[in-house]
Design a protein around this motif. Structure first.
Motif, PDB file in Angstrom:
ATOM      1  N   UNK A  86      -0.773   2.322 -16.516  1.00  0.00           N
ATOM      2  CA  UNK A  86       0.498   2.338 -16.439  1.00  0.00           C
ATOM      3  C   UNK A  86       0.512   3.988 -15.196  1.00  0.00           C
ATOM      4  N   UNK A  87      -0.265   5.214 -15.577  1.00  0.00           N
ATOM      5  CA  UNK A  87      -0.393   5.950 -14.660  1.00  0.00           C
ATOM      6  C   UNK A  87      -0.875   5.415 -13.253  1.00  0.00           C
ATOM      7  N   UNK A  88      -1.848   4.810 -13.363  1.00  0.00           N
ATOM      8  CA  UNK A  88      -2.060   4.137 -11.908  1.00  0.00           C
ATOM      9  C   UNK A  88      -1.715   3.466 -11.396  1.00  0.00           C
ATOM     10  N   UNK A  89      -0.053   2.561 -12.189  1.00  0.00           N
ATOM     11  CA  UNK A  89       0.630   1.601 -11.059  1.00  0.00           C
ATOM     12  C   UNK A  89       2.066   2.597 -10.873  1.00  0.00           C
ATOM     13  N   UNK A  90       2.221   3.335 -11.288  1.00  0.00           N
ATOM     14  CA  UNK A  90       3.270   4.323 -11.172  1.00  0.00           C
ATOM     15  C   UNK A  90       2.521   5.103  -9.936  1.00  0.00           C
ATOM     16  N   UNK A  91       1.513   5.004 -10.038  1.00  0.00           N
ATOM     17  CA  UNK A  91       0.344   5.762  -8.756  1.00  0.00           C
ATOM     18  C   UNK A  91       0.807   5.432  -7.553  1.00  0.00           C
ATOM     19  N   UNK A  92       0.283   4.294  -7.465  1.00  0.00           N
ATOM     20  CA  UNK A  92       0.504   2.877  -6.258  1.00  0.00           C
ATOM     21  C   UNK A  92       1.203   2.876  -6.308  1.00  0.00           C
ATOM     22  N   UNK A  93       2.525   2.430  -7.087  1.00  0.00           N
ATOM     23  CA  UNK A  93       3.939   2.681  -6.551  1.00  0.00           C
ATOM     24  C   UNK A  93       4.640   3.597  -5.899  1.00  0.00           C
ATOM     25  N   UNK A  94       4.028   4.908  -6.380  1.00  0.00           N
ATOM     26  CA  UNK A  94       4.226   6.067  -5.767  1.00  0.00           C
ATOM     27  C   UNK A  94       3.938   5.699  -3.679  1.00  0.00           C
ATOM     28  N   UNK A  95       2.798   5.873  -3.913  1.00  0.00           N
ATOM     29  CA  UNK A  95       1.939   5.389  -2.966  1.00  0.00           C
ATOM     30  C   UNK A  95       2.357   4.963  -1.431  1.00  0.00           C
ATOM     31  N   UNK A  96       2.805   3.704  -2.169  1.00  0.00           N
ATOM     32  CA  UNK A  96       3.552   2.321  -1.581  1.00  0.00           C
ATOM     33  C   UNK A  96       5.318   3.319  -0.846  1.00  0.00           C
ATOM     34  N   UNK A  97       5.873   3.433  -2.371  1.00  0.00           N
ATOM     35  CA  UNK A  97       6.489   3.960  -1.617  1.00  0.00           C
ATOM     36  C   UNK A  97       6.661   4.508  -0.437  1.00  0.00           C
ATOM     37  N   UNK A  98       5.745   5.439  -1.141  1.00  0.00           N
ATOM     38  CA  UNK A  98       5.102   6.898   0.062  1.00  0.00           C
ATOM     39  C   UNK A  98       5.808   6.293   1.819  1.00  0.00           C
ATOM     40  N   UNK A  99       4.838   5.405   1.817  1.00  0.00           N
ATOM     41  CA  UNK A  99       3.855   5.082   3.032  1.00  0.00           C
ATOM     42  C   UNK A  99       4.601   3.908   3.831  1.00  0.00           C
ATOM     43  N   UNK A 100       6.372   3.257   2.818  1.00  0.00           N
ATOM     44  CA  UNK A 100       7.305   2.335   3.486  1.00  0.00           C
ATOM     45  C   UNK A 100       7.804   3.122   3.897  1.00  0.00           C
ATOM     46  N   UNK A 101       7.999   4.725   2.924  1.00  0.00           N
ATOM     47  CA  UNK A 101       8.982   5.669   4.212  1.00  0.00           C
ATOM     48  C   UNK A 101       8.058   6.373   5.124  1.00  0.00           C
ATOM     49  N   UNK A 102       7.543   6.343   5.196  1.00  0.00           N
ATOM     50  CA  UNK A 102       6.202   7.192   6.528  1.00  0.00           C
ATOM     51  C   UNK A 102       6.491   5.835   7.821  1.00  0.00           C
ATOM     52  N   UNK A 103       6.045   4.790   7.008  1.00  0.00           N
ATOM     53  CA  UNK A 103       7.141   3.865   8.260  1.00  0.00           C
ATOM     54  C   UNK A 103       8.490   3.802   8.508  1.00  0.00           C
ATOM     55  N   UNK A 104       8.945   3.858   7.771  1.00  0.00           N
ATOM     56  CA  UNK A 104      10.079   3.822   8.033  1.00  0.00           C
ATOM     57  C   UNK A 104      10.754   4.729   9.595  1.00  0.00           C
ATOM     58  N   UNK A 105       9.986   6.196   8.809  1.00  0.00           N
ATOM     59  CA  UNK A 105      10.550   7.293   9.149  1.00  0.00           C
ATOM     60  C   UNK A 105       9.783   7.216  10.758  1.00  0.00           C
ATOM     61  N   UNK A 106       8.292   6.660  11.227  1.00  0.00           N
ATOM     62  CA  UNK A 106       8.257   6.224  12.097  1.00  0.00           C
ATOM     63  C   UNK A 106       8.643   5.437  13.248  1.00  0.00           C
ATOM     64  N   UNK A 107       9.172   4.005  12.829  1.00  0.00           N
ATOM     65  CA  UNK A 107      10.198   3.306  13.516  1.00  0.00           C
ATOM     66  C   UNK A 107      11.182   4.115  14.058  1.00  0.00           C
ATOM     67  N   UNK A 108      12.075   4.854  13.240  1.00  0.00           N
ATOM     68  CA  UNK A 108      12.964   6.001  13.491  1.00  0.00           C
ATOM     69  C   UNK A 108      13.125   7.268  14.416  1.00  0.00           C
ATOM     70  N   UNK A 109      11.914   7.453  14.199  1.00  0.00           N
ATOM     71  CA  UNK A 109      11.484   7.987  15.328  1.00  0.00           C
ATOM     72  C   UNK A 109      11.448   7.686  16.983  1.00  0.00           C
ATOM     73  N   UNK A 110      10.151   6.483  17.082  1.00  0.00           N
ATOM     74  CA  UNK A 110      10.087   5.599  17.607  1.00  0.00           C
ATOM     75  C   UNK A 110      11.488   4.998  18.760  1.00  0.00           C
ATOM     76  N   UNK A 111      12.490   4.370  17.823  1.00  0.00           N
ATOM     77  CA  UNK A 111      13.716   4.017  18.313  1.00  0.00           C
ATOM     78  C   UNK A 111      14.359   4.917  19.050  1.00  0.00           C
TER      79      UNK A 111
END
Length: 192
Positions: A86-111
């Motif tokens: 569960x800990x590793x799954x939560x960590x993977x979920x958090x990492x996934x969320x962080x990378x997705x959020x970063x991707x959204x930020x980059x797309x927003x800046x480029x836009x």
């Protein structure tokens, strides 16, 4: 006379061609920037999703190993493996969320950059069209009003300072006169 008119017509035609190419160039630049932004954002999102998938795969593999070990050793180790999973799954979920959020930020800046470039291109194109039509740019009323208000405020401050200085000078003169004044009291001598 005829050559002047043709020169003016040629100049107007050249200016119109220049304006048309500027408008077309602005549109193409905006479209190309949008494609680049979309491609970049898609590639970044795919890359981030791949990383998240790898993290999830690692978590799943680790969880299976711990489950096999838990069945061999004891029920206590099974609980521990589940917690770790569960800990590793939560960590993977958090990492996934962080990378997705970063991707959204980059797309927003480029836009935002694309929008700023597009707005600038349109503003320049409109100014060029106004210049070709013979329209002069308007007066900057906000700047004129602001300068006037600053002038009024500075004039008021200077007048208040001058008035205060004049009052201090008058008070000092009165004090000076009071200090140097000689009071003469008449004396009446009795007739002899």
């Amino acid at each position: 006379m005829f050559s002047r008119k043709s020169t003016a017509e040629r100049t107007a035609a050249e200016a119109w061609d220049y304006l048309s190419s500027a408008m077309a160039s602005a549109g193409e630049s905006a479209r190309d920037a949008g494609k680049i932004t979309a491609g970049y954002a898609g590639a970044k999102a795919t890359e981030l999703a791949g990383k998240a998938s790898q993290q999830a795969d690692k978590a799943a593999k680790h969880s299976h190993k711990l489950a096999d070990k838990a069945t061999k050793e004891s029920h206590r180790l099974a609980k521990r493996a589940t917690k770790e999973s569960h800990r590793l799954a939560d960590r993977a979920s958090k990492e996934s969320h962080k990378f997705t959020k970063e991707g959204h930020k980059l797309a927003g800046k480029a836009g935002a950059r694309v929008n700023a470039a597009t707005d600038e291109a349109w503003a320049r194109a409109h100014l060029a069209a106004d210049a070709l039509a013979g329209r002069k740019p308007g007066l900057p009323w906000g700047l004129i009003l602001g300068a006037s208000l600053i002038g009024v405020a500075l004039g008021w401050a200077a007048a208040a300072t001058a008035r205060a200085a004049a009052e201090r000078r008058a008070e000092n003169e009165q004090l000076e006169l009071a200090e140097t004044a000689i009071v003469v009291t008449p004396t009446y001598d009795a007739p002899k």
